[in-house]
Each structure stands twice: as structure tokens, then as C-alpha cells.
Design a protein around this motif. Sequence first.
Motif, PDB file in Angstrom:
ATOM      1  N   PRO A 123     -52.307   5.600   8.064  1.00  0.00           N
ATOM      2  CA  PRO A 123     -53.279   4.878   8.904  1.00  0.00           C
ATOM      3  C   PRO A 123     -54.743   5.154   8.532  1.00  0.00           C
ATOM      4  N   ILE A 124     -55.005   6.240   7.812  1.00  0.00           N
ATOM      5  CA  ILE A 124     -56.394   6.567   7.447  1.00  0.00           C
ATOM      6  C   ILE A 124     -56.836   5.902   6.146  1.00  0.00           C
ATOM      7  N   VAL A 125     -55.939   5.138   5.502  1.00  0.00           N
ATOM      8  CA  VAL A 125     -56.300   4.473   4.245  1.00  0.00           C
ATOM      9  C   VAL A 125     -57.435   3.481   4.529  1.00  0.00           C
ATOM     10  N   PRO A 126     -58.539   3.575   3.791  1.00  0.00           N
ATOM     11  CA  PRO A 126     -59.649   2.659   4.053  1.00  0.00           C
ATOM     12  C   PRO A 126     -59.335   1.239   3.572  1.00  0.00           C
ATOM     13  N   PRO A 127     -59.784   0.244   4.310  1.00  0.00           N
ATOM     14  CA  PRO A 127     -59.591  -1.138   3.855  1.00  0.00           C
ATOM     15  C   PRO A 127     -60.475  -1.417   2.644  1.00  0.00           C
TER      16      PRO A 127
END
Length: 180
Positions: A123-127
Amino acid sequence: TILVFRLISKGIMGAWSAAVVVLALFAGHASAFDWKPCADAPKSPYADIEKVSLSPEEPAAGDTVHFAIDGTAKIDVSAGSLAIDVQYVGLPIYSETRDLCDMASCPITTGDLKIAYDQYLPPIVPPGPYIVTMNASDSGGKQLLCLEIDFDVKPPDFPGSQKSSRLSQAKSLLRGVARA
């Protein structure tokens, strides 16, 4: 969208045409998924790649991404490796080498070649834009393939977000058009 409603109310546009236009208006941007052979690697004489797919095509943080590579092997491969390098906005952020036989049915024989790879996106993967380079070789170092897979990771779609609201509006409108 007001023009679409006026065209519908005047009978100028059919229900199906209106549905297509409404979906196009609410869908957002086109898919940002693409693949190509590596720019700095010569075409492999050992395999031809015909199709690469990414599911979902527009992954979000928290998704598991499925990469599928379909092609034709021109040699038999009993063992090998798949090097995976990931760039985010052009900067290297991750690298790993995996056993090719964990992602393909080994031994790979001349003919159909199928490689599948799943990757969970925390969930912390940056867009933003990502490039995944996949380089597969047999145990003797013969390069089977080298691919660059470009895609965008979108932000998570939280309930109540603007995108979620637009999609709900489009679905409601389409239900109304279908009844007409």
C-alpha cells in the motif's frame, strides 16, 4: 456531458452511442501499459515474444500484479534465471534474480513459451510511472528474452473518492440509458 444529454433528449444520438460516449467521458485516461524489447539488447535468436500482458493493466498500490509473457522458444531450456529490475520515475529502486523454472514449466521445450510472474505492490508504493526490465537466460548464459514493461501505478481508489463518485454516476446514467 451536457451536450451528450441534449443529443439524447433530442433523439439525435442512440442509446448505445450515448453509452459509449458516457463511458469515454467517465473512464479517465487510457491505459498506460506498454512493452517492448530492451533497447540495448539484440533480438534473441533463442525466443520470439509475441505478447506480454499485465493484470490489472492499471494497478494500484495494494494490488498484486500479474505479468504474463507468451512467445516461442527456439531452444530447449532445462534451467535458467530471470533478472528483474524496477525503476520508478527513471530511478532504480529494486532488483532481484529468480529461478526461471519458478515462473515457467521446465524443462522449456522448443515451441510455446509461457512465463508468469506475480508481484504484490504494498500500500505504500507511490503512484506514478514504473519500468520493469525482465531479462531471462538459460543456465549457460544464452539470453532468451529482454523486455521493458512500462506501466503506471495509480493511487488506491478509496470509497468516496472523486473517481469512485464519477464511476458511480456513469453506472447510474448507463442504467437509465439502457431502460430508455
